[in-house]
Motif scaffolding. Structure first.
Motif, mmCIF file in Angstrom:
data_model
loop_
_atom_site.group_PDB
_atom_site.id
_atom_site.type_symbol
_atom_site.label_atom_id
_atom_site.label_comp_id
_atom_site.label_asym_id
_atom_site.label_seq_id
_atom_site.Cartn_x
_atom_site.Cartn_y
_atom_site.Cartn_z
ATOM 1 N N THR A 118 0.827 -1.202 0.000
ATOM 2 C CA THR A 118 0.000 0.000 0.000
ATOM 3 C C THR A 118 0.860 1.250 0.000
ATOM 4 O O THR A 118 2.061 1.196 0.280
ATOM 5 C CB THR A 118 -0.928 0.023 1.231
ATOM 6 O OG1 THR A 118 -1.829 1.132 1.126
ATOM 7 C CG2 THR A 118 -0.131 0.145 2.516
ATOM 8 N N PHE A 119 0.228 2.364 -0.337
ATOM 9 C CA PHE A 119 0.886 3.660 -0.270
ATOM 10 C C PHE A 119 0.817 4.176 1.168
ATOM 11 O O PHE A 119 -0.058 3.793 1.937
ATOM 12 C CB PHE A 119 0.194 4.661 -1.197
ATOM 13 C CG PHE A 119 0.148 4.229 -2.630
ATOM 14 C CD1 PHE A 119 1.266 4.340 -3.442
ATOM 15 C CD2 PHE A 119 -1.015 3.712 -3.181
ATOM 16 C CE1 PHE A 119 1.227 3.942 -4.768
ATOM 17 C CE2 PHE A 119 -1.071 3.317 -4.501
ATOM 18 C CZ PHE A 119 0.059 3.429 -5.292
ATOM 19 N N LEU A 120 1.738 5.060 1.498
ATOM 20 C CA LEU A 120 1.738 5.663 2.823
ATOM 21 C C LEU A 120 1.273 7.113 2.793
ATOM 22 O O LEU A 120 0.763 7.611 3.794
ATOM 23 C CB LEU A 120 3.139 5.584 3.449
ATOM 24 C CG LEU A 120 3.662 4.175 3.745
ATOM 25 C CD1 LEU A 120 5.024 4.239 4.425
ATOM 26 C CD2 LEU A 120 2.673 3.398 4.609
ATOM 27 N N ASP A 121 1.451 7.790 1.668
ATOM 28 C CA ASP A 121 1.039 9.187 1.544
ATOM 29 C C ASP A 121 -0.272 9.277 0.778
ATOM 30 O O ASP A 121 -0.497 8.550 -0.197
ATOM 31 C CB ASP A 121 2.115 10.009 0.822
ATOM 32 C CG ASP A 121 3.402 10.093 1.632
ATOM 33 O OD1 ASP A 121 3.312 10.084 2.874
ATOM 34 O OD2 ASP A 121 4.484 10.159 1.017
ATOM 35 N N THR A 122 -1.111 10.225 1.216
ATOM 36 C CA THR A 122 -2.428 10.374 0.595
ATOM 37 C C THR A 122 -2.326 10.788 -0.862
ATOM 38 O O THR A 122 -3.097 10.319 -1.705
ATOM 39 C CB THR A 122 -3.251 11.416 1.376
ATOM 40 O OG1 THR A 122 -3.328 11.035 2.750
ATOM 41 C CG2 THR A 122 -4.658 11.525 0.815
ATOM 42 N N LYS A 123 -1.365 11.659 -1.196
ATOM 43 C CA LYS A 123 -1.242 12.103 -2.588
ATOM 44 C C LYS A 123 -0.882 10.933 -3.509
ATOM 45 O O LYS A 123 -1.373 10.846 -4.637
ATOM 46 C CB LYS A 123 -0.198 13.216 -2.709
ATOM 47 C CG LYS A 123 1.184 12.843 -2.211
ATOM 48 C CD LYS A 123 2.141 14.015 -2.355
ATOM 49 C CE LYS A 123 3.519 13.677 -1.811
ATOM 50 N NZ LYS A 123 4.123 12.522 -2.504
ATOM 51 N N ASP A 124 -0.022 10.034 -3.013
ATOM 52 C CA ASP A 124 0.301 8.850 -3.804
ATOM 53 C C ASP A 124 -0.911 7.934 -3.926
ATOM 54 O O ASP A 124 -1.132 7.308 -4.969
ATOM 55 C CB ASP A 124 1.462 8.086 -3.165
ATOM 56 C CG ASP A 124 2.756 8.883 -3.177
ATOM 57 O OD1 ASP A 124 2.923 9.713 -4.082
ATOM 58 O OD2 ASP A 124 3.588 8.676 -2.278
ATOM 59 N N LEU A 125 -1.701 7.861 -2.871
ATOM 60 C CA LEU A 125 -2.905 7.031 -2.895
ATOM 61 C C LEU A 125 -3.891 7.528 -3.945
ATOM 62 O O LEU A 125 -4.470 6.727 -4.690
ATOM 63 C CB LEU A 125 -3.569 7.038 -1.520
ATOM 64 C CG LEU A 125 -4.934 6.339 -1.428
ATOM 65 C CD1 LEU A 125 -4.794 4.851 -1.685
ATOM 66 C CD2 LEU A 125 -5.577 6.600 -0.065
ATOM 67 N N VAL A 126 -4.071 8.851 -4.027
ATOM 68 C CA VAL A 126 -5.031 9.406 -4.991
ATOM 69 C C VAL A 126 -4.596 9.091 -6.421
ATOM 70 O O VAL A 126 -5.378 8.570 -7.225
ATOM 71 C CB VAL A 126 -5.178 10.924 -4.780
ATOM 72 C CG1 VAL A 126 -6.014 11.532 -5.902
ATOM 73 C CG2 VAL A 126 -5.811 11.216 -3.430
ATOM 74 N N CYS A 127 -3.339 9.399 -6.744
ATOM 75 C CA CYS A 127 -2.844 9.145 -8.102
ATOM 76 C C CYS A 127 -2.863 7.653 -8.429
ATOM 77 O O CYS A 127 -3.305 7.246 -9.512
ATOM 78 C CB CYS A 127 -1.424 9.689 -8.253
ATOM 79 S SG CYS A 127 -1.301 11.495 -8.161
ATOM 80 N N GLY A 128 -2.406 6.832 -7.499
ATOM 81 C CA GLY A 128 -2.379 5.391 -7.728
ATOM 82 C C GLY A 128 -3.763 4.806 -7.899
ATOM 83 O O GLY A 128 -3.979 3.939 -8.759
ATOM 84 N N SER A 129 -4.725 5.273 -7.103
ATOM 85 C CA SER A 129 -6.087 4.740 -7.190
ATOM 86 C C SER A 129 -6.739 5.089 -8.518
ATOM 87 O O SER A 129 -7.435 4.264 -9.124
ATOM 88 C CB SER A 129 -6.934 5.277 -6.030
ATOM 89 O OG SER A 129 -6.429 4.840 -4.783
#
Length: 333
Positions: free
Chosen positions: A65-76
């Motif tokens: 999983t990602f740890l940073d929210t910005k990475d989570l948004v782009c990855g999702s």
């Protein structure tokens, strides 16, 4: 995030349970690790190159999983859009693809980082997140999804693929470590596309067991045709999509009018002014040739993962223009 995702489709994860599981698990894990109760587990998802050899379990956890929210948004968003490849491959083949390219991308990344770390060009930290599953899909995205220009900004052509590339560049530009990870993932995708990894497949027994257990929980209902959203925001979004599709249809018809004759004119000629007229056999043969060409277009789009009824409707709306029909299906799908 819903507003960003809705621009690609309103059909959700229909026929894409693996993508649904991947995006759901990444989102839930990242959200949980950012709560005070589980924040102390975050260091366990960080892996540096020396630890990748001495404690390989850290390497595995860092891919989850990602740890940073910005990475989570782009990855999702990327996972959500790339679900079109699961529909094209089928869930079993798509899972095998993720397994093969994910393993190879991780091996490439460990080897490259170990090498350049000796010259002080890398701090040895492997970026957390399932980048090894996402970036190989850019190879298929580049080669298999048609490039259709929708508009121009300062003379630069903007296509339906532009936003996806921008998201990928956003992830790459975060750090030099992310850039290395992205390049390793793309390299793995190229290796898979060459056919060198076709032998690496998820066992059919495992795929069948997952489909009968977890797959039942992850199945999504087919999208309702022509249904409007439950909120004003969704209604506006869907109306905008319909307007955009209508504009594309009109552009396709104008293009056909300017650059070629219609189907009937192709068979009987532009006018009946005493010129050549085809006999019955020639007309029938011409009709058969057109029908065969249309069937080839249908088969090609069905092979990309779209259902036949949607393909036929899209080709009819696009006046049998393959690229425009593909773009319509991608927006719907």
């Amino acid at each position: 995030m819903a507003a960003i995702l809705s621009q690609y489709s309103t059909t959700g994860f229909y026929k894409a349970p693996v993508s649904k599981a991947l995006m759901g698990s990444v989102f839930l894990a990242c959200t949980a690790l950012n709560t005070p109760a589980l924040a102390h587990l975050r260091p366990y998802l960080l892996c540096r190159i020396p630890e990748a050899f001495s404690e390989p379990w850290r390497l595995l956890l860092s891919r989850l999983t990602f740890l940073d929210t910005k990475d989570l948004v782009c990855g999702s968003v990327l996972i959500y859009y790339f679900r079109i490849f699961e529909r094209r491959f089928g869930s079993h083949k798509f899972s095998s693809y993720l397994l093969a390219t994910g393993l190879l991308a991780t091996l490439f990344e460990v080897a490259v980082v170990s090498s350049i770390r000796q010259f002080g060009l890398h701090d040895g930290l492997l970026p957390p997140g399932p980048y090894c599953l996402i970036f190989p899909l850019f190879v298929n995205f580049f080669f298999d999804i048609p490039r259709i220009v929708t508009t121009h900004v300062v003379g630069i052509p903007i296509t339906g693929k532009t936003l996806t590339y921008i998201l990928g560049l956003q992830v790459c530009s975060t750090s030099s470590a992310n850039a290395v990870t992205a390049l390793c993932g793309i390299a793995a995708g190229l290796v898979w596309r060459s056919g060198a990894l076709n032998w690496l497949r998820l066992p059919s027994l495992v795929a069948r067991a997952c489909d009968l257990t977890i797959g039942r929980l992850l199945r999504s209902q087919p999208p309702s045709q022509g249904a409007l959203g439950a909120t004003l925001e969704l209604q506006r979004q869907q109306q905008m999509e319909l307007l955009e599709q209508q504009l594309q249809i009109n552009r396709a018809r104008d293009h056909r009018t300017r650059h070629g004759q219609g189907y009937a004119e192709t068979l009987v000629g532009p006018d009946h002014h005493g010129g050549w007229q085809p006999n019955q056999n020639e007309a029938q043969q011409a009709g058969l040739n057109v029908a065969e060409q249309q069937e080839e277009q249908v088969a090609r789009l069905v092979d990309m993962g779209f259902d036949r009824e949607s393909v036929v409707n899209a080709l009819r709306a696009a006046n049998n223009d393959l690229n425009t029909a593909t773009n319509l299906l991608l927006q719907e799908g």
